[in-house]
Design a protein around this motif. Structure first.
Motif, PDB file in Angstrom:
ATOM      1  N   SER A 477       0.862  -1.178   0.000  1.00  0.00           N
ATOM      2  CA  SER A 477       0.000   0.000   0.000  1.00  0.00           C
ATOM      3  C   SER A 477       0.904   1.235   0.000  1.00  0.00           C
ATOM      4  O   SER A 477       2.044   1.171  -0.451  1.00  0.00           O
ATOM      5  N   LEU A 478       0.418   2.332   0.528  1.00  0.00           N
ATOM      6  CA  LEU A 478       1.066   3.636   0.344  1.00  0.00           C
ATOM      7  C   LEU A 478       2.491   3.691   0.868  1.00  0.00           C
ATOM      8  O   LEU A 478       3.356   4.339   0.271  1.00  0.00           O
ATOM      9  N   MET A 479       2.761   3.004   1.966  1.00  0.00           N
ATOM     10  CA  MET A 479       4.089   3.087   2.544  1.00  0.00           C
ATOM     11  C   MET A 479       5.149   2.492   1.625  1.00  0.00           C
ATOM     12  O   MET A 479       6.322   2.896   1.685  1.00  0.00           O
ATOM     13  N   ALA A 480       4.752   1.552   0.753  1.00  0.00           N
ATOM     14  CA  ALA A 480       5.707   0.988  -0.203  1.00  0.00           C
ATOM     15  C   ALA A 480       6.189   2.054  -1.185  1.00  0.00           C
ATOM     16  O   ALA A 480       7.347   2.030  -1.621  1.00  0.00           O
ATOM     17  N   ILE A 481       5.319   3.004  -1.529  1.00  0.00           N
ATOM     18  CA  ILE A 481       5.706   4.111  -2.410  1.00  0.00           C
ATOM     19  C   ILE A 481       6.802   4.939  -1.750  1.00  0.00           C
ATOM     20  O   ILE A 481       7.836   5.233  -2.344  1.00  0.00           O
ATOM     21  N   SER A 482       6.561   5.318  -0.499  1.00  0.00           N
ATOM     22  CA  SER A 482       7.549   6.114   0.231  1.00  0.00           C
ATOM     23  C   SER A 482       8.867   5.372   0.371  1.00  0.00           C
ATOM     24  O   SER A 482       9.953   5.960   0.238  1.00  0.00           O
ATOM     25  N   GLU A 483       8.801   4.062   0.622  1.00  0.00           N
ATOM     26  CA  GLU A 483      10.014   3.273   0.817  1.00  0.00           C
ATOM     27  C   GLU A 483      10.851   3.221  -0.462  1.00  0.00           C
ATOM     28  O   GLU A 483      12.082   3.398  -0.423  1.00  0.00           O
ATOM     29  N   ILE A 484      10.203   2.990  -1.609  1.00  0.00           N
ATOM     30  CA  ILE A 484      10.951   2.942  -2.872  1.00  0.00           C
ATOM     31  C   ILE A 484      11.603   4.290  -3.156  1.00  0.00           C
ATOM     32  O   ILE A 484      12.768   4.360  -3.564  1.00  0.00           O
ATOM     33  N   VAL A 485      10.860   5.366  -2.918  1.00  0.00           N
ATOM     34  CA  VAL A 485      11.426   6.705  -3.136  1.00  0.00           C
ATOM     35  C   VAL A 485      12.630   6.928  -2.229  1.00  0.00           C
ATOM     36  O   VAL A 485      13.669   7.453  -2.659  1.00  0.00           O
ATOM     37  N   SER A 486      12.525   6.508  -0.961  1.00  0.00           N
ATOM     38  CA  SER A 486      13.633   6.733  -0.017  1.00  0.00           C
ATOM     39  C   SER A 486      14.891   5.983  -0.436  1.00  0.00           C
ATOM     40  O   SER A 486      16.005   6.388  -0.100  1.00  0.00           O
ATOM     41  N   ARG A 487      14.733   4.874  -1.169  1.00  0.00           N
ATOM     42  CA  ARG A 487      15.885   4.074  -1.573  1.00  0.00           C
ATOM     43  C   ARG A 487      16.637   4.653  -2.766  1.00  0.00           C
ATOM     44  O   ARG A 487      17.750   4.212  -3.065  1.00  0.00           O
ATOM     45  N   VAL A 488      16.039   5.619  -3.448  1.00  0.00           N
ATOM     46  CA  VAL A 488      16.688   6.138  -4.662  1.00  0.00           C
ATOM     47  C   VAL A 488      16.936   7.645  -4.610  1.00  0.00           C
ATOM     48  O   VAL A 488      17.316   8.242  -5.618  1.00  0.00           O
TER      49      VAL A 488
END
Length: 543
Positions: A477-488
Motif C-alpha cells: 500500500s502507500l508506505m511501499a511508495i515512500s520506501e521505494i522513493v527513499s531508496r533512490v
C-alpha cells in the motif's frame, strides 16, 4: 369470559400488504442484496401484528408504520446511511443536473422492478387460499433462530466469496507481528484485529537520510495521481494490455489504495511515509515525518503541484494544503485547452499539454531536483465530451489518457532528463457495480475499487532497461511508495551501469488489505473480504 375472548380475538389482524413488504425482503436477501437485520424486522413484525381494539387505532398504526418501514428497508440495504448522505450533501449539490439524472437512471434497476411486479401478482394470487401472514412470520422467526444459532452462518445461496479482482492470488506472506488471522471471523475478533492493525501501523515510518551524499545525482520525481482507475476497470474496458503498462520498470500488482474517495486518497499519498491510518485520523494532526513531500523538500527537492482541474469540488485542493501539507503553488493552467467537462460542469484541461508544460518548465528551471504531485481526473464518473450533456464512455477516455501518458514517457526518454515517474491511482471508477452499490458509486471501498495498478519508471538511466516490468506480487500500500522513493533519493540508480530492480523492491513494507471511507470499512480476513457499515457488526462482503 367467552365474550371477552371473542372480542380480543377479533383484535387480531393479518399483515395485509405488509406481507409483500417482507416477501420482497426475503427475495432480495436470497440473492444477496440486503444487509438483513433479522431481530429489527422481527420487532417490526410484532408491532404490526400486535392486537389493537377498533379500526381507528389499526389505521393509525398503519400510517405510523409507513415511515418506519421505509427507514427499516433502507437500513437493511447497503445504501449509505443518513450521516453519509448529509456529509456528502454539499458535494451532491455541486453535481451538474445531467449527471444527477444519469445517476438516477442507473439507480433504477428495471429488471428488479419487473421481478417485483411478478412477485406481487403471485402474492395476490396465492393469498386467496393461503394465510401468507403465517408463512411470513414463521420465515422471519426461522431467520432469527439461524442468526442466534450462528451469526456467521450464510443465509444466501451463494457464499460471500472472493471479489472479482483477487488481492491474494499469491501465497500469503507471513503475517506482521500481532496480526495473525487464525481466530474465527466473529464480529468481535474482526474488530479486535482491525484495532491491532491500526496500532501496528502507528509504529511504522519510512527512514529518509538526513542529507544527500556528495556524489548524489540530481533528478526529478513526478507522482501522477489518477482518479478512477483500478485493475477491475482495466479488465472491464479490456485495456489491461495497453502498451503503457509495458513502459514501466516496476509494477505493484497487489497494491491497495485504502480508500474510495479522492480527498482521502490525496491525503494518504501525501502522508505515505507513515503507516496506514484510520479515516478519521486523516483529518487530525500527524507526525511531521509522515509527509512524503516534506521529507523530499528537506533533501533539496523543490515541491511542485499540478492538476488538470480547479481543485474546488469537495475542497480537494484545500485538503491537500491542510491535511497533506502540500503548500506549493498550483502550476499555471493558462493557455491549456479544456479536453472534457467534469461531472460538476467545470473544465478538465488537456493532460498532454500540461505534461509538456511541466517538461518545458523543468528544462528551463535552475532547480536541480523537484518533486511534483500531479492529480488528474478525466476518468471520473460523469465526465462528458465538450458541449455534450451525456456522460462519455470510460473506455475511450482511458485509452486517450493512456496514449498521452505513453507518449509523455517516450518524450521524457528523448529529452535526456532524469525522472522517476510514479503512476499511483487514487481509486477505481467502479465500472462494474456489485450487490452492494451500483456502478459509479464508491461509498463502500470494495476490493474492486481499491485494488489499483501502480507503475514506476526511471527515465534517463545509464543502465539498459529490462524487457518486461518487474512485477511485485506481495500485498503493498502507500508506505511501499515512500520506501521505494527513499531508496533512490541519492540518484545513483540513474548513474549505475547496471540496475537490479528486484533489489529496489526487496523487502518492501507489506500492508494487509484494509480500506476505509467515512462510514464503511472493508478488509481481507482469512482470504475473504468483510465489511462493517456505520460502526455495526461485520458481515461477509456479498458477491
Amino acid at each position: 369470559m367467552n365474550n371477552r375472548f371473542t372480542m380480543h380475538g377479533s383484535w387480531w389482524r393479518g399483515l395485509g400488504g405488509w406481507n409483500f413488504y417482507f416477501l420482497i425482503k426475503f427475495a432480495l436477501l436470497w440473492y444477496g442484496y440486503l444487509n438483513f437485520h433479522a431481530l429489527s424486522n422481527l420487532v417490526f413484525l410484532a408491532w404490526l401484528l400486535f392486537p389493537l381494539p377498533g379500526v381507528r387505532l389499526h389505521r393509525l398504526r398503519q400510517w405510523i408504520s409507513l415511515p418506519i418501514g421505509v427507514a427499516l428497508f433502507w437500513h437493511d440495504t447497503w445504501l449509505p446511511g443518513l450521516h453519509s448522505i448529509m456529509s456528502q450533501g454539499s458535494q451532491l449539490a455541486g453535481f451538474s443536473p445531467s449527471y444527477l439524472l444519469d445517476l438516477a437512471n442507473r439507480f433504477i434497476n428495471w429488471e428488479m422492478i419487473g421481478a417485483g411486479f411478478v412477485l406481487l401478482v403471485l402474492y395476490l394470487f396465492i393469498a386467496q387460499w393461503i394465510r401468507v401472514t403465517v408463512l411470513v412470520s414463521l420465515m422471519l422467526i426461522w431467520l432469527n433462530v439461524l442468526t442466534i444459532a450462528g451469526p456467521a452462518m450464510n443465509l444466501l445461496p451463494n457464499s460471500a466469496a472472493t471479489p472479482t479482482e483477487k488481492l491474494n492470488d499469491t501465497p500469503a506472506a507471513k503475517a506482521p507481528d500481532g496480526l495473525d488471522q487464525s481466530a474465527p471471523p466473529t464480529s468481535a475478533n474482526l474488530t479486535a484485529w482491525l484495532n491491532r492493525f491500526y496500532d501496528a501501523e502507528r509504529q511504522r515510518a519510512t527512514h529518509f537520510t538526513d542529507a544527500l551524499p556528495a556524489d548524489s545525482q540530481p533528478f526529478d520525481i513526478l507522482v501522477i495521481n489518477i482518479c478512477s482507475l483500478s485493475w477491475s476497470d482495466l479488465n472491464v474496458a479490456q485495456l489491461r494490455n495497453h502498451p503503457l503498462w509495458q513502459h514501466f520498470d516496476i509494477l505493484l500488482n497487489n497494491y491497495n489504495s485504502a480508500t474510495g474517495y479522492s480527498g482521502p486518497a490525496g491525503i494518504r499519498l501525501l502522508r505515505a511515509s507513515c503507516g496506514q491510518s484510520s479515516h478519521s485520523d486523516l483529518y487530525k494532526a500527524t507526525d511531521q515525518r509522515c509527509y512524503l513531500f516534506d521529507n523530499l523538500a528537506k533533501l533539496g527537492f523543490k515541491q511542485q503541484l499540478m492538476m488538470d482541474h480547479t481543485g474546488v469540488f469537495g475542497n480537494y485542493l484545500k485538503e491537500l494544503r491542510e491535511e497533506g501539507n502540500l503548500q506549493a503553488p498550483l502550476m499555471s493552467q493558462a493557455g491549456i485547452s479544456p479536453e472534457v467537462t467534469s461531472f460538476d460542469g467545470s473544465p478538465v484541461f488537456n493532460d498532454a499539454q500540461l505534461m509538456q508544460r511541466w517538461l518545458d518548465d523543468r528544462t528551463k528551471s535552475s532547480d536541480a531536483r523537484s518533486a511534483t504531485f500531479y492529480n488528474l481526473i478525466p476518468l471520473h464518473d460523469g465526465t462528458r465530451e465538450l458541449g455534450s450533456t451525456r456522460s462519455a464512455d470510460w473506455q475511450p477516455r482511458a485509452k486517450v489518457l493512456f496514449d498521452q501518458l505513453d507518449a509523455f514517457l517516450t518524450n521524457l526518454e528523448k529529452s535526456g532528463r532524469r525522472v522517476m515517474v510514479l503512476v499511483v491511482p487514487e481509486h477505481g471508477a467502479a465500472l462494474q457495480g456489485d450487490k452492494m452499490q451500483m456502478s459509479g458509486l464508491r461509498d463502500i471501498p470494495s476490493p474492486d475499487i481499491t485494488h489499483v495498478p501502480v507503475g514506476i519508471k526511471f527515465v534517463g538511466m545509464k543502465a539498459p532497461h529490462q524487457g518486461q516490468p518487474l512485477s511485485v506480487e506481495t500485498p503493498t500500500s502507500l508506505m511501499a511508495i515512500s520506501e521505494i522513493v527513499s531508496r533512490v533519493v541519492d540518484g545513483q540508480v540513474f548513474n549505475a551501469p547496471n540496475v537490479n530492480m528486484s533489489v529496489l523492491t526487496d523487502n518492501l513494507p507489506q500492508t494487509p488489505v484494509v480500506s476505509e471511507n467515512d462510514n464503511a470499512v472493508v478488509m481481507m480476513y482469512q482470504g475473504k473480504p468483510w465489511i462493517r457499515l456505520n460502526g455495526g457488526d461485520w458481515v461477509p462482503y456479498p458477491q
